[in-house]
Scaffold this active site. Structure first.
Site, PDB file in Angstrom:
ATOM      1  N   ASP A  86     -20.615  12.761 -14.777  1.00 33.02           N
ATOM      2  CA  ASP A  86     -22.057  12.539 -14.551  1.00 33.02           C
ATOM      3  C   ASP A  86     -22.303  11.709 -13.291  1.00 33.02           C
ATOM      4  O   ASP A  86     -23.427  11.317 -13.013  1.00 33.02           O
ATOM      5  CB  ASP A  86     -22.683  11.849 -15.775  1.00 33.02           C
ATOM      6  N   CYS A 109       0.839  -1.216   0.000  1.00 35.93           N
ATOM      7  CA  CYS A 109       0.000   0.000   0.000  1.00 35.93           C
ATOM      8  C   CYS A 109       0.865   1.254   0.000  1.00 35.93           C
ATOM      9  O   CYS A 109       0.538   2.252  -0.647  1.00 35.93           O
ATOM     10  CB  CYS A 109      -0.893   0.041   1.232  1.00 35.93           C
TER      11      CYS A 109
HETATM   12  C1  BEZ Z   1       0.528  -4.732   1.812  1.00 35.26           C
HETATM   13  O1  BEZ Z   1       0.015  -3.653   1.524  1.00 35.26           O
HETATM   14  O2  BEZ Z   1       1.735  -4.874   1.774  1.00 35.26           O
HETATM   15  C2  BEZ Z   1      -0.346  -5.921   2.122  1.00 35.26           C
HETATM   16  C3  BEZ Z   1      -1.522  -5.758   2.809  1.00 35.26           C
HETATM   17  C4  BEZ Z   1      -2.296  -6.867   3.101  1.00 35.26           C
HETATM   18  C5  BEZ Z   1      -1.883  -8.130   2.698  1.00 35.26           C
HETATM   19  C6  BEZ Z   1      -0.716  -8.272   1.996  1.00 35.26           C
HETATM   20  C7  BEZ Z   1       0.074  -7.164   1.700  1.00 35.26           C
END
Ligand code: BEZ
Length: 280
Positions: A139, A46
């Protein structure tokens, strides 16, 4: 709300975000929007994704797309995590974090929008959010949805490419072929009669001969379509998402193009022959 279909009106939800409370349709205004969800704050994949999204904020802004992320942690966690993301990705977007992150602490939106990944669970056995991407048109209708599992990070170049295709095909009656990139030839829709296609695409329509004898594989040069979106928004305000920086970048690019043109004009003609080919 589960199973939102393409073309459906996107829910006008209210949410707490890192830049304050929003009502989604008001947040979007007349812009396109991209909402992307994340499994958890302070997780590696992330962090790389949000870092990449931060670098690309000018590209989204240039396309008049407002960005907003979602993760199932608290505002406090989001604010702490933002510092890590900016440290990971020092390029950022004018130094500030350029878009809001929704705090979906109670998983209300994650459940409502069908974003949960049943395979990935937190320490209490609760499912985490998958990597969901929704692209919403001006929209307020859903134009695209992508769903990746938590273990696979998204390709943001592909997301921009898809947005280019969505915006082009919203503007012109064309379709984009496999692996299309902006500027490349596009396809004439199969339902368009030949006379109409000839009138609609004065740049020409090329039809590939096929064993079936059917004349459905038709190409035309990409119609011009991009408007520039340069109103007076601030570079560092996450609610206006970098328009000043876009203007500056566009001004510099224009200057560079003009300089290149001048240099080209100054070069002597070398007697070369320009060949324009239309391969299939
Ligand atoms: C990550 O963002 O690294 C991750 C999050 C949940 C499960 C596996 C990886």
């Amino acid at each position: 709300m589960p199973g939102l279909l393409l073309g459906e009106l996107f829910p006008n939800f209210e949410a707490e975000t890192t830049t304050g409370k929003i009502k989604f349709h008001d947040f979007l205004g007349d812009s396109w929007g991209i909402l992307f969800s994340h499994p958890r704050d302070y997780t590696p994949v992330c962090t790389t994704e949000l870092g990449r999204a931060t670098t690309l904020c000018l590209e989204f802004s240039r396309r008049n797309v407002k960005m907003i992320a979602l993760s199932i942690d608290s505002l406090e966690d989001h604010h702490g995590w933002i510092k890590d993301i900016l440290a990971y990705n020092t390029e950022g977007c004018g130094g500030a974090f350029p878009f809001p992150i929704i705090a979906d602490h109670h998983r209300e939106l994650a459940v409502g929008l069908g974003m949960l990944d049943p395979e990935e669970k937190d320490e209490h056995g609760m499912p985490l959010t998958a990597r969901c991407v929704f692209v919403i048109g001006p929209d307020k209708r859903l134009k695209l949805s992508l769903l990746y599992p938590a273990t696979t990070g998204r390709n943001f170049d592909e997301i921009l490419r898809v947005i280019d295709s969505l915006q082009l095909t919203a503007h012109s009656r064309v379709a984009t072929p496999a692996d299309w990139q902006p500027g490349e030839r596009v396809m004439v829709p199969p339902t368009m009669p030949e006379e109409e296609a000839a009138a609609m695409f004065p740049a020409g329509v090329y039809t590939k001969d096929l064993p079936s004898g059917r004349r459905y594989l038709r190409y035309t040069p990409q119609p011009q379509w991009r408007q520039s979106h340069t109103d007076s928004h601030s570079a560092t305000d996450p609610n206006t998402q970098g328009e000043e920086v876009v203007k500056e970048k566009e001004r510099k690019e224009k200057e560079e193009r003009e300089k290149e043109e001048e240099e080209k004009d100054a070069r002597p003609y070398d007697g070369g022959v320009l060949i324009i080919s239309q391969d299939d």
